[in-house]
Write a protein that holds these residues in place. Structure first.
Motif, PDB file in Angstrom:
ATOM      1  N   ALA A 112       0.828  -1.205   0.000  1.00 33.09           N
ATOM      2  CA  ALA A 112       0.000   0.000   0.000  1.00 33.09           C
ATOM      3  C   ALA A 112       0.867   1.263   0.000  1.00 33.09           C
ATOM      4  CB  ALA A 112      -0.925  -0.008   1.207  1.00 33.09           C
ATOM      5  N   THR A 113       1.956   1.240   0.768  1.00 35.39           N
ATOM      6  CA  THR A 113       2.840   2.404   0.837  1.00 35.39           C
ATOM      7  C   THR A 113       3.548   2.645  -0.488  1.00 35.39           C
ATOM      8  OG1 THR A 113       3.208   2.033   3.203  1.00 35.39           O
ATOM      9  CG2 THR A 113       4.808   3.420   2.051  1.00 35.39           C
ATOM     10  N   VAL A 114       4.076   1.594  -1.077  1.00 38.38           N
ATOM     11  CA  VAL A 114       4.771   1.722  -2.356  1.00 38.38           C
ATOM     12  C   VAL A 114       3.810   2.214  -3.438  1.00 38.38           C
ATOM     13  CG1 VAL A 114       5.922   0.425  -4.192  1.00 38.38           C
ATOM     14  CG2 VAL A 114       6.562   0.035  -1.817  1.00 38.38           C
ATOM     15  N   ASP A 115       2.590   1.704  -3.411  1.00 35.53           N
ATOM     16  CA  ASP A 115       1.598   2.130  -4.403  1.00 35.53           C
ATOM     17  C   ASP A 115       1.313   3.624  -4.280  1.00 35.53           C
ATOM     18  OD1 ASP A 115      -0.539   1.686  -6.399  1.00 35.53           O
ATOM     19  OD2 ASP A 115      -1.861   2.114  -4.716  1.00 35.53           O
ATOM     20  N   ARG A 116       1.170   4.113  -3.055  1.00 32.68           N
ATOM     21  CA  ARG A 116       0.858   5.531  -2.859  1.00 32.68           C
ATOM     22  C   ARG A 116       2.028   6.436  -3.235  1.00 32.68           C
ATOM     23  NH1 ARG A 116      -1.358   3.661   2.061  1.00 32.68           N
ATOM     24  NH2 ARG A 116       0.535   4.340   3.126  1.00 32.68           N
ATOM     25  N   ALA A 117       3.251   5.955  -2.947  1.00 28.34           N
ATOM     26  CA  ALA A 117       4.421   6.828  -3.104  1.00 28.34           C
ATOM     27  C   ALA A 117       5.179   6.606  -4.403  1.00 28.34           C
ATOM     28  CB  ALA A 117       5.366   6.616  -1.912  1.00 28.34           C
ATOM     29  N   TRP A 118       4.735   5.689  -5.246  1.00 23.09           N
ATOM     30  CA  TRP A 118       5.532   5.258  -6.403  1.00 23.09           C
ATOM     31  C   TRP A 118       5.976   6.420  -7.286  1.00 23.09           C
ATOM     32  CZ3 TRP A 118       8.088   1.027  -7.273  1.00 23.09           C
ATOM     33  CH2 TRP A 118       8.557   0.744  -8.560  1.00 23.09           C
ATOM     34  N   ASP A 119       5.076   7.341  -7.587  1.00 24.20           N
ATOM     35  CA  ASP A 119       5.404   8.441  -8.503  1.00 24.20           C
ATOM     36  C   ASP A 119       6.411   9.416  -7.915  1.00 24.20           C
ATOM     37  OD1 ASP A 119       3.712   7.423 -10.423  1.00 24.20           O
ATOM     38  OD2 ASP A 119       2.001   8.648  -9.797  1.00 24.20           O
TER      39      ASP A 119
ATOM     40  N   ILE B 240       9.003   8.343  -5.950  1.00 30.28           N
ATOM     41  CA  ILE B 240      10.231   7.612  -5.641  1.00 30.28           C
ATOM     42  C   ILE B 240      11.181   7.717  -6.826  1.00 30.28           C
ATOM     43  CG2 ILE B 240      11.215   5.367  -5.037  1.00 30.28           C
ATOM     44  CD1 ILE B 240       8.529   4.568  -3.912  1.00 30.28           C
ATOM     45  N   PRO B 241      12.456   8.128  -6.617  1.00 32.93           N
ATOM     46  CA  PRO B 241      13.411   8.205  -7.732  1.00 32.93           C
ATOM     47  C   PRO B 241      13.743   6.825  -8.278  1.00 32.93           C
ATOM     48  CG  PRO B 241      14.512   8.605  -5.629  1.00 32.93           C
ATOM     49  CD  PRO B 241      13.040   8.580  -5.333  1.00 32.93           C
ATOM     50  N   GLY B 242      14.352   6.810  -9.472  1.00 34.51           N
ATOM     51  CA  GLY B 242      14.567   5.576 -10.205  1.00 34.51           C
ATOM     52  C   GLY B 242      15.262   4.479  -9.434  1.00 34.51           C
ATOM     53  N   ARG B 243      16.433   4.763  -8.841  1.00 36.81           N
ATOM     54  CA  ARG B 243      17.174   3.719  -8.135  1.00 36.81           C
ATOM     55  C   ARG B 243      16.391   3.205  -6.938  1.00 36.81           C
ATOM     56  NH1 ARG B 243      21.135   3.447  -3.919  1.00 36.81           N
ATOM     57  NH2 ARG B 243      22.452   1.605  -4.180  1.00 36.81           N
ATOM     58  N   ALA B 244      15.736   4.119  -6.208  1.00 39.16           N
ATOM     59  CA  ALA B 244      14.953   3.708  -5.049  1.00 39.16           C
ATOM     60  C   ALA B 244      13.758   2.850  -5.473  1.00 39.16           C
ATOM     61  CB  ALA B 244      14.482   4.933  -4.273  1.00 39.16           C
ATOM     62  N   ARG B 245      13.206   3.122  -6.662  1.00 41.75           N
ATOM     63  CA  ARG B 245      12.118   2.282  -7.166  1.00 41.75           C
ATOM     64  C   ARG B 245      12.580   0.838  -7.329  1.00 41.75           C
ATOM     65  NH1 ARG B 245       8.618   5.158 -11.977  1.00 41.75           N
ATOM     66  NH2 ARG B 245       7.827   6.948 -10.786  1.00 41.75           N
ATOM     67  N   SER B 246      13.757   0.674  -7.915  1.00 43.09           N
ATOM     68  CA  SER B 246      14.287  -0.668  -8.122  1.00 43.09           C
ATOM     69  C   SER B 246      14.483  -1.381  -6.798  1.00 43.09           C
ATOM     70  CB  SER B 246      15.622  -0.593  -8.881  1.00 43.09           C
ATOM     71  OG  SER B 246      16.206  -1.871  -8.976  1.00 43.09           O
ATOM     72  N   LEU B 247      15.069  -0.685  -5.823  1.00 43.07           N
ATOM     73  CA  LEU B 247      15.300  -1.293  -4.516  1.00 43.07           C
ATOM     74  C   LEU B 247      13.976  -1.640  -3.840  1.00 43.07           C
ATOM     75  CD1 LEU B 247      18.185   1.016  -3.231  1.00 43.07           C
ATOM     76  CD2 LEU B 247      18.382  -1.357  -4.014  1.00 43.07           C
ATOM     77  N   ALA B 248      12.997  -0.733  -3.925  1.00 42.40           N
ATOM     78  CA  ALA B 248      11.697  -0.987  -3.304  1.00 42.40           C
ATOM     79  C   ALA B 248      11.015  -2.193  -3.939  1.00 42.40           C
ATOM     80  CB  ALA B 248      10.807   0.252  -3.419  1.00 42.40           C
ATOM     81  N   ALA B 249      11.083  -2.272  -5.264  1.00 35.32           N
ATOM     82  CA  ALA B 249      10.446  -3.392  -5.964  1.00 35.32           C
ATOM     83  C   ALA B 249      11.082  -4.719  -5.578  1.00 35.32           C
ATOM     84  CB  ALA B 249      10.530  -3.180  -7.471  1.00 35.32           C
ATOM     85  N   HIS B 250      12.407  -4.751  -5.528  1.00 36.95           N
ATOM     86  CA  HIS B 250      13.076  -6.007  -5.206  1.00 36.95           C
ATOM     87  C   HIS B 250      12.929  -6.373  -3.734  1.00 36.95           C
ATOM     88  CE1 HIS B 250      14.904  -5.423  -9.178  1.00 36.95           C
ATOM     89  NE2 HIS B 250      15.086  -6.731  -9.149  1.00 36.95           N
TER      90      HIS B 250
END
Length: 217
Positions: free
Chosen positions: A65-72, A74-84
Motif C-alpha cells: 500500500a505504501t509503495v503504491d501511494r508513493a511510487w510516482d 520515488i526516484p529511479g534507483r529507489a524504485r528498483s530497490l523498493a520493488a526487489h
C-alpha cells in the motif's frame, strides 16, 4: 477473501474471480524469476488466503500500500530497490508457507548449508549441482531431492543469487565505472553474452539498460 487479505494468481494459467459489489483490490504483477518459488510449487500457493494477521502478511500488505501511494515520488534507483525488497518479502512469505509441510530436519539443515555454500562460491564459474553435492558428501540425486522438497532447483538457486548480486552492483554508486560485462564475470558468468542473456530473461531488459534506468543519479 476479506479486507486486508493477500492472495496469489499465476498469470500463466486461466483464472476467474467471483466478487460482491464494490469489490476493490490492489494488484501487483511480478516476474516469476523474482518470486524465488519453482513452477511446481506455485500451484500450492495459488488462490489461497494469506490473512492480515498471519505471520508477515500484515507487513507485506502495508508495504504494498505504501509503495503504491508513493511510487510516482520515488526516484529511479529507489524504485528498483523498493520493488526487489517487496519481492524478497513475498518470497519469504511463500517459502515460509511451503515450509509448513512436513520435512525432515536433516534436509532443512542440509539445504541451509548448501545455500550458504552457494553464496560463498557464486564467483566461481565452475559452481554446479555436482560440485555442491560433492562438497557436502552426498549423491547428486539426494542434493537435487533436498532442493526439490523446498520447491527449488539447484541451478535455479545459483542463477537467481548471481543475478541478484549483479543487479545490486549495477545500481551501486561504488561500481558506477565498472563495465557491465565485468560485473557479470565477477559473479560467475563465463561471458558477457551469457550474462546479458540471463539478465534479460530474469529482469526483462539488458543489464546496461537496467543500469541506465536505475543506476545512481
Amino acid at each position: 477473501m476479506r479486507p486486508g487479505d493477500v492472495t496469489l494468481f499465476d498469470s500463466t494459467v486461466p483464472a476467474s474471480v467471483a466478487s460482491s459489489d464494490g469489490y476493490r483490490s490492489l494488484c501487483v504483477r511480478l516476474p516469476h524469476q523474482l518470486v524465488g518459488v519453482s513452477r511446481s510449487a506455485m500451484s500450492e500457493l495459488t488462490a489461497i488466503r494469506f490473512a492480515p494477521d498471519d505471520g508477515l502478511t500484515p507487513a507485506f500488505g502495508a508495504l504494498l500500500a505504501t509503495v503504491d501511494r508513493a511510487w510516482d515520488r520515488i526516484p529511479g534507483r529507489a524504485r528498483s530497490l523498493a520493488a526487489h525488497n517487496t519481492a524478497d518479502l513475498l518470497t519469504t512469505i511463500f517459502l515460509t508457507t511451503l515450509g509448513r509441510r512436513p520435512a525432515r530436519p536433516a534436509d532443512e539443515t542440509d539445504l541451509e548449508r548448501m545455500l550458504r555454500y552457494v553464496d560463498r562460491h557464486l564467483a566461481d564459474p565452475e559452481l554446479s549441482p555436482g560440485v555442491i553435492a560433492a562438497a557436502h558428501y552426498m549423491s547428486l540425486r539426494r542434493a537435487h531431492g533436498i532442493f526439490h522438497d523446498a520447491g527449488l532447483t539447484i541451478a535455479g538457486a545459483i542463477l537467481r543469487r548471481r543475478l541478484e548480486r549483479c543487479r545490486a552492483d549495477l545500481i551501486d554508486v561504488a561500481d558506477a565505472e565498472v563495465p557491465v560485462a565485468r560485473i557479470g564475470v565477477r559473479w560467475g558468468f563465463r561471458t558477457a553474452t551469457q550474462f546479458g542473456r540471463a539478465f534479460r530473461t530474469g529482469f526483462g531488459e539488458p543489464p546496461a539498460t537496467y543500469r541506465s534506468r536505475f543506476g545512481a543519479e
